[in-house]
Design an enzyme around this catalytic site. Structure first.
Site, short mmCIF file in Angstrom:
data_model
loop_
_atom_site.label_atom_id
_atom_site.label_comp_id
_atom_site.label_asym_id
_atom_site.label_seq_id
_atom_site.Cartn_x
_atom_site.Cartn_y
_atom_site.Cartn_z
N CYS A 57 13.49 -14.15 10.85
CA CYS A 57 14.68 -13.91 10.03
C CYS A 57 15.89 -13.46 10.84
CB CYS A 57 14.37 -12.90 8.93
SG CYS A 57 13.15 -13.53 7.79
N ASN A 96 14.82 -15.34 -0.20
CA ASN A 96 14.92 -15.20 1.26
C ASN A 96 14.81 -16.58 1.89
OD1 ASN A 96 14.56 -14.72 3.97
ND2 ASN A 96 12.96 -13.17 3.73
N HIS A 110 20.79 -9.64 6.16
CA HIS A 110 19.71 -10.58 5.82
C HIS A 110 19.17 -10.29 4.42
CE1 HIS A 110 16.28 -13.09 5.98
NE2 HIS A 110 15.41 -12.12 6.04
O1 UT7 Z 1 12.49 -11.60 5.81
C1 UT7 Z 1 11.43 -11.17 6.61
C2 UT7 Z 1 11.14 -9.77 6.39
N1 UT7 Z 1 10.42 -9.59 5.15
C3 UT7 Z 1 10.70 -8.54 4.41
O2 UT7 Z 1 11.62 -7.82 4.71
C4 UT7 Z 1 9.83 -8.25 3.21
C5 UT7 Z 1 9.50 -6.79 3.17
N2 UT7 Z 1 8.64 -6.40 2.08
C6 UT7 Z 1 9.03 -6.43 0.79
O3 UT7 Z 1 10.10 -6.87 0.47
C7 UT7 Z 1 8.10 -5.82 -0.23
O4 UT7 Z 1 7.06 -5.12 0.43
C8 UT7 Z 1 7.48 -6.85 -1.19
C9 UT7 Z 1 8.54 -7.40 -2.13
C10 UT7 Z 1 6.82 -7.98 -0.43
C11 UT7 Z 1 6.44 -6.15 -2.08
O5 UT7 Z 1 7.02 -5.06 -2.76
P1 UT7 Z 1 6.34 -3.62 -2.71
O6 UT7 Z 1 7.18 -2.74 -3.56
O7 UT7 Z 1 6.18 -3.23 -1.29
O8 UT7 Z 1 4.97 -3.87 -3.42
P2 UT7 Z 1 3.51 -3.59 -2.86
O9 UT7 Z 1 3.13 -4.61 -1.86
O10 UT7 Z 1 3.41 -2.14 -2.50
O11 UT7 Z 1 2.67 -3.81 -4.15
C12 UT7 Z 1 2.75 -2.94 -5.30
C13 UT7 Z 1 1.85 -3.48 -6.38
C14 UT7 Z 1 0.44 -3.76 -5.89
O12 UT7 Z 1 -0.45 -3.44 -6.94
P3 UT7 Z 1 -1.24 -2.05 -6.92
O13 UT7 Z 1 -2.04 -2.06 -5.66
O14 UT7 Z 1 -0.19 -0.98 -6.94
O15 UT7 Z 1 -2.06 -2.12 -8.17
C15 UT7 Z 1 0.43 -5.26 -5.69
O16 UT7 Z 1 -0.84 -5.82 -5.82
O17 UT7 Z 1 2.36 -4.72 -6.89
C16 UT7 Z 1 1.35 -5.73 -6.79
N3 UT7 Z 1 1.99 -7.00 -6.50
C17 UT7 Z 1 2.52 -7.76 -7.45
N4 UT7 Z 1 2.61 -7.64 -8.79
C18 UT7 Z 1 3.24 -8.60 -9.48
C19 UT7 Z 1 2.19 -7.58 -5.29
N5 UT7 Z 1 2.85 -8.74 -5.46
C20 UT7 Z 1 3.08 -8.89 -6.78
C21 UT7 Z 1 3.72 -9.86 -7.57
N6 UT7 Z 1 3.78 -9.67 -8.89
N7 UT7 Z 1 4.29 -10.96 -7.03
#
Ligand code: UT7
Length: 331
Positions: free
Chosen positions: A116, A286, A256
């Protein structure tokens, strides 16, 4: 002799017509519109559906948009740089084909890959070529067909990425406008937090790699998020200090578009008002190498000659950085 600065003198963009909304994703994986919007800021993204078309298709369209808008003679372009993580093919640089197709017959070209941060690093490369006096017109394109490397049964990645392309032209400037300063960083600690495992020299393609979906993007979102928030904010704050810029001096943050919360955290650290933060993640998701030029294209009319712009990125690798640039024209 006056110092030569490298200024952006034209912008172009292209996004495919097909829209993939959060509601459509609800039917594909276990997710929902509210979760996606609140966690990422994304409403929809664009997808290049035609399987016969690769990244070059969008890169060519973005370059042609720039050439037409700015009335550039492509024969005068010296160099075509293409930042991408999704080249048409692993070998035969996509930039070379793009240069030929847009009529940049006197240019040479090559691809740049830094996840990115590819476009940001490309800005550094393009500026160095111009500042040295070696070349006069460098076309920098950021383009990615992310849909070609995303597993649409993996809800942790498929909700984030989209396809698109943007292009900028760098030319010499003698008024002190254009590229001012940079802080570029990388750290191999991130190698396993955001990756495509197979297809390279470490894990060549095989039946096993295809069966186990190792050619798709895998991301440890939480870890990437944590590093992105602290590092992107750090470099953006540091580049302001390095250049004696207060929040009042900064006109725009061009960051970004990976997650609205990451961009907001950076803007908060810089003490910037929301109106100064360019944002289009809600429309495109993204697009990896294309996020920065797509922002410039969407906001081009609001950018004024002399405006102080801070660019910032964070991506796989890890790669990140910040560039301070003075905008060089009114459109
Ligand atoms: O461009 C390259 C660089 N990339 C980035 O900068 C991305 C960085 N990361 C992020 O933007 C975020 O970490 C994400 C958007 C990918 C995820 O958001 P988060 O707030 O960090 O969520 P998480 O991974 O901590 O997941 C929270 C919960 C989990 O459930 P439990 O364990 O709390 O029950 C996940 O299983 O949300 C669940 N989850 C979802 N639920 C609905 C994960 N993906 C999804 C989804 N829909 N698509």
């Amino acid at each position: 002799m006056n110092k030569i600065n490298a200024a952006i003198t034209a912008v172009g963009a292209y996004v495919p017509e097909d829209v993939l909304t959060n509601k459509m994703l609800e039917k594909m994986v276990d997710t929902n519109d509210e979760w996606i919007l609140s966690r990422t800021g994304i409403n929809e993204r664009r997808i290049l559906k035609d399987p016969e078309k690769g990244t070059s298709y969008m890169a060519i369209k973005a370059a042609q948009d720039l050439i037409t808008k700015a009335n550039i003679n492509p024969e005068e372009i010296d160099l075509v740089l293409l930042a991408t993580v999704t080249p048409d093919m692993p070998v035969a640089a996509t930039a070379v084909y793009v240069a030929t197709e847009i009529g940049a017959v006197n240019a040479f070209g090559y691809d740049l890959q830094a996840a990115c941060s590819g476009f940001l690093y490309g800005m550094s490369t393009a500026s160095a070529y111009i500042e040295s006096g070696r070349y006069k017109k460098v076309l920098l394109i950021g383009a990615d067909k992310m849909s070609s490397i995303i597993d649409y049964s993996d809800r942790t990645t498929c909700i984030i990425f989209g396809d698109g392309a943007g292009a900028v032209l760098f030319e010499p400037n003698n008024e002190g406008l254009g590229f001012q300063n940079e802080l570029l960083r990388s750290d191999g600690i991130g190698r396993h937090s955001l990756k495509i495992e197979a297809g390279g020299s470490l894990m060549p393609p095989s039946e096993e790699t295809v069966t186990n979906k190792r050619h798709y993007v895998q991301q440890d979102g939480k870890t990437v998020f944590k590093f992105a928030v602290s590092n992107m904010a750090d470099v953006s704050e540091q580049i302001m200090k390095k250049n004696d810029l207060t929040n009042n001096d900064v006109n725009w943050l061009v960051a970004h578009q990976a997650n609205k919360r990451i961009v907001s955290a950076t803007a908060n650290r810089m003490n910037l008002e929301e109106e100064k933060v360019l944002m289009n993640i809600h429309r495109y998701g993204n697009t990896t190498s294309a996020t920065l030029p797509l922002l410039l294209s969407d906001y081009e009319k609001q950018l004024k000659k002399g405006d102080n712009i801070i660019f910032a990125t964070f991506g796989g690798g890890f790669t990140w950085g910040s560039i301070y640039l003075k905008w060089a024209y009114n459109s």
